[in-house]
Design an enzyme around this catalytic site. Structure first.
Site, PDB file in Angstrom:
ATOM      1  N   HIS A 147     -27.184 -37.924  12.356  1.00 36.56           N
ATOM      2  CA  HIS A 147     -27.641 -38.222  13.718  1.00 36.56           C
ATOM      3  C   HIS A 147     -27.927 -39.712  13.858  1.00 36.56           C
ATOM      4  O   HIS A 147     -28.720 -40.264  13.110  1.00 36.56           O
ATOM      5  CB  HIS A 147     -28.904 -37.413  14.044  1.00 36.56           C
ATOM      6  CG  HIS A 147     -28.609 -35.994  14.422  1.00 36.56           C
ATOM      7  ND1 HIS A 147     -29.424 -35.245  15.229  1.00 36.56           N
ATOM      8  CD2 HIS A 147     -27.554 -35.204  14.128  1.00 36.56           C
ATOM      9  CE1 HIS A 147     -28.891 -34.039  15.396  1.00 36.56           C
ATOM     10  NE2 HIS A 147     -27.771 -33.984  14.728  1.00 36.56           N
ATOM     11  N   TYR A 191     -37.598 -34.579  21.553  1.00 33.57           N
ATOM     12  CA  TYR A 191     -39.058 -34.511  21.445  1.00 33.57           C
ATOM     13  C   TYR A 191     -39.604 -34.596  22.872  1.00 33.57           C
ATOM     14  O   TYR A 191     -39.389 -35.614  23.547  1.00 33.57           O
ATOM     15  CB  TYR A 191     -39.607 -35.686  20.634  1.00 33.57           C
ATOM     16  CG  TYR A 191     -39.277 -35.659  19.151  1.00 33.57           C
ATOM     17  CD1 TYR A 191     -38.032 -36.064  18.676  1.00 33.57           C
ATOM     18  CD2 TYR A 191     -40.234 -35.241  18.227  1.00 33.57           C
ATOM     19  CE1 TYR A 191     -37.746 -36.051  17.317  1.00 33.57           C
ATOM     20  CE2 TYR A 191     -39.956 -35.220  16.860  1.00 33.57           C
ATOM     21  CZ  TYR A 191     -38.708 -35.633  16.420  1.00 33.57           C
ATOM     22  OH  TYR A 191     -38.433 -35.618  15.073  1.00 33.57           O
ATOM     23  N   PRO A 225     -46.005 -32.882  11.486  1.00 36.96           N
ATOM     24  CA  PRO A 225     -44.543 -32.934  11.408  1.00 36.96           C
ATOM     25  C   PRO A 225     -43.859 -33.775  12.477  1.00 36.96           C
ATOM     26  O   PRO A 225     -42.640 -33.929  12.445  1.00 36.96           O
ATOM     27  CB  PRO A 225     -44.144 -31.454  11.562  1.00 36.96           C
ATOM     28  CG  PRO A 225     -45.274 -30.824  12.287  1.00 36.96           C
ATOM     29  CD  PRO A 225     -46.504 -31.554  11.886  1.00 36.96           C
ATOM     30  N   LYS A 261     -41.753 -36.741   8.568  1.00 37.66           N
ATOM     31  CA  LYS A 261     -41.958 -37.603   7.408  1.00 37.66           C
ATOM     32  C   LYS A 261     -42.379 -36.871   6.122  1.00 37.66           C
ATOM     33  O   LYS A 261     -42.314 -37.452   5.028  1.00 37.66           O
ATOM     34  CB  LYS A 261     -43.038 -38.672   7.721  1.00 37.66           C
ATOM     35  CG  LYS A 261     -42.576 -39.702   8.710  1.00 37.66           C
ATOM     36  CD  LYS A 261     -41.636 -40.715   8.066  1.00 37.66           C
ATOM     37  CE  LYS A 261     -40.806 -41.483   9.051  1.00 37.66           C
ATOM     38  NZ  LYS A 261     -39.409 -41.060   9.157  1.00 37.66           N
ATOM     39  N   TYR A 273     -38.750 -44.199  12.256  1.00 39.49           N
ATOM     40  CA  TYR A 273     -38.129 -42.869  12.242  1.00 39.49           C
ATOM     41  C   TYR A 273     -37.045 -42.774  11.166  1.00 39.49           C
ATOM     42  O   TYR A 273     -36.961 -41.777  10.447  1.00 39.49           O
ATOM     43  CB  TYR A 273     -37.544 -42.530  13.626  1.00 39.49           C
ATOM     44  CG  TYR A 273     -37.202 -41.065  13.765  1.00 39.49           C
ATOM     45  CD1 TYR A 273     -38.169 -40.133  14.117  1.00 39.49           C
ATOM     46  CD2 TYR A 273     -35.914 -40.604  13.515  1.00 39.49           C
ATOM     47  CE1 TYR A 273     -37.869 -38.780  14.232  1.00 39.49           C
ATOM     48  CE2 TYR A 273     -35.594 -39.251  13.626  1.00 39.49           C
ATOM     49  CZ  TYR A 273     -36.584 -38.352  13.980  1.00 39.49           C
ATOM     50  OH  TYR A 273     -36.274 -37.011  14.078  1.00 39.49           O
TER      51      TYR A 273
HETATM   52  C1  PHB Z   1     -37.268 -29.412  12.060  1.00 35.38           C
HETATM   53  O1  PHB Z   1     -36.066 -29.365  12.270  1.00 35.38           O
HETATM   54  O2  PHB Z   1     -37.873 -28.456  11.539  1.00 35.38           O
HETATM   55  C2  PHB Z   1     -38.026 -30.633  12.437  1.00 35.38           C
HETATM   56  C3  PHB Z   1     -37.329 -31.735  12.909  1.00 35.38           C
HETATM   57  C4  PHB Z   1     -38.028 -32.868  13.282  1.00 35.38           C
HETATM   58  C5  PHB Z   1     -39.388 -32.913  13.178  1.00 35.38           C
HETATM   59  C6  PHB Z   1     -40.089 -31.818  12.687  1.00 35.38           C
HETATM   60  C7  PHB Z   1     -39.403 -30.667  12.312  1.00 35.38           C
HETATM   61  O3  PHB Z   1     -40.069 -34.023  13.564  1.00 35.38           O
END
Ligand code: PHB
Ligand code: APR
Length: 397
Positions: free
Chosen positions: A75, A204, A296, A300, A388
């Site tokens: 990505h 997000y 989460p 990280k 990120y």
């Molecule tokens: C996930 O795919 O479980 C996931 C992806 C990004 C995040 C947290 C969890 O920031």
């Protein structure tokens, strides 16, 4: 008591323990991994799925990158949906070409388990009452029970890779550790479903009803999350209620594209920031979740485990190949500098994107305005992007 001998005894066969074990094994350093659960239980835990480039390279270095490179999704950006407005964070353009790899922790663990089996590394599963001993002496060892017998593993060093609830950190006298902690008043309700992703990048979403995240495991499997109150019960969330609420929190054009389906896993995870200092006690080193937890939101947790593993691996190489033991005492400082930066970023992403009921109107406006500033300025977007994709791993000297 039966005895075993190894150079590095590793407690815990999660990603930290398995990756450290594989790197050491490839370098000719003997390890024994001692795990409380069965392999199936370890693989049954659904965790995060975004790998930084540093971790991707480390997995390749360990010889376990083939399936990730074939099946993982590269990505080059992600999306922020801010109260209905969509902002693209072009990771590649903002960081001079860096990307992340979407590949589930379960798959990373599966690949590491297979590699360990193929290369003949020893792992003891279903070990009970694991106890690290003698860390402050020259005779470190680990004891455990298996099938009614007591075992003692003599070793040079112990790696505590046994996660947040593990025994390694708890075996260190409390007055030798300083704990830093923040518990958030909400959790993430996550579901896994065999449905096509809503978008080709992660989304997000900040919304007045609360945060939501649209992630994926492949082109046909999705992982979606909703912010829910900490005391919420998963039983109160039918699939239908989940999909309706997710739709509510997404911008309309995206919500229309949501494909729903039956969940194949549904669980609630609490959100916590946690760091223990130092990450070393004599001959024992804490690695990954045993030493620190991040919420989460910044993806990280797993990546920090990988940078700890890289640091400990490189220091142990110096010990075994060059007889250099002076670097051992630098492990904690080196790791903690990167850990705290990731703690800061995860806390910031969490603070910016979630709804905090206890915040007054002024605080809500300030955080909305802070995020608006960051996404409207190239400098701000660069800061988000460089964190990120992952800050660089620090050299050990
Ligand atoms: C996930 O795919 O479980 C996931 C992806 C990004 C995040 C947290 C969890 O920031
Ligand atoms: N004895 C032996 N093994 C233990 C013990 C114990 N007392 N306690 C826990 N374990 C095992 C667990 O069963 C688990 O398999 O240690 C392992 C720890 O694995 P994780 O919790 O996955 O931690 P880690 O390997 O550090 O993985 C990094 O970062 O943010 C997270 O989601 C990410 O789980 C990932 C973690």
């Amino acid at each position: 008591m039966k005895t075993l001998k190894t150079q590095v005894a590793i407690i815990g066969a999660g990603p930290s323990g398995l990756l450290l074990g594989q790197l050491l094994h490839n370098a000719g350093i003997d390890t024994l991994i001692i795990e409380r659960q069965t392999p199936d239980y370890v693989l049954g835990r659904i965790r995060a799925g975004v790998l930084e480039q540093g971790m991707v390279e480390l997995l390749r270095e360990a010889g376990v990158g083939q399936r990730m490179d074939a099946e993982g999704l590269v990505h080059g950006g992600f999306e922020l949906a801010l109260d209905g407005r969509r902002v693209h964070i072009d990771l590649q353009a903002l960081t001079g070409g860096k990307t992340v790899m979407v590949y589930g922790q379960t798959e990373v663990t599966r690949d590491l388990m297979a590699a360990r089996r193929e290369t003949g590394g020893r792992t003891i599963y279903e070990a009970r009452d694991v106890v690290p001993c003698g860390m402050k002496s020259d005779e470190a060892f680990v004891t455990f029970e298996k099938d009614g017998e007591t075992w003692r593993v003599d070793c040079d060093y112990i790696a505590g890779c046994d996660g947040f609830h593990g025994v390694a950190r708890q075996s260190i006298p409390a007055d030798c550790l300083k704990v830093f902690e923040r518990v958030y008043p909400f959790g993430w309700l996550g579901i896994l479903a065999d449905t096509p992703p809503i978008h080709d990048e992660l989304v997000y979403a900040r919304h007045e009803r609360g945060f939501a995240l649209c992630s994926m495991r492949s082109a046909t499997r999705t992982r979606y999350y909703l912010q829910v109150p900490a005391e919420e019960s998963v039983d109160d969330w039918s699939d239908e209620r989940f999909w309706d609420e997710l739709r509510n929190r997404l911008p309309e054009d995206l919500a229309q594209k949501l494909v729903t389906g039956p969940s194949i896993e549904k669980s609630i995870a609490p959100l916590r920031s946690f760091v223990v200092e130092p990450m070393q006690y004599g001959r024992m080193f804490l690695v990954g979740d045993a030493a620190h937890i991040v919420p989460p939101t910044g993806a990280k947790g797993l990546n920090l485990a990988a940078s700890d593993v890289s640091t400990l691996f490189r220091i142990l190489l110096k010990v075994y190949l060059e007889g250099r033991t002076d670097l051992l005492e630098k492990y904690s400082q080196i790791c903690l500098r990167r850990v705290w930066k990731a703690e800061r970023f995860s806390w910031w992403m969490t603070s910016m994107l979630h709804r905090f009921d206890e915040h007054d109107d002024f605080s809500q406006r300030i955080s909305a305005s802070e995020l608006d500033y960051f996404v409207s300025s190239e400098a701000g977007q660069k800061t988000i992007a460089e964190n990120y994709v992952g800050l660089p791993y620090e050299a050990i000297e």
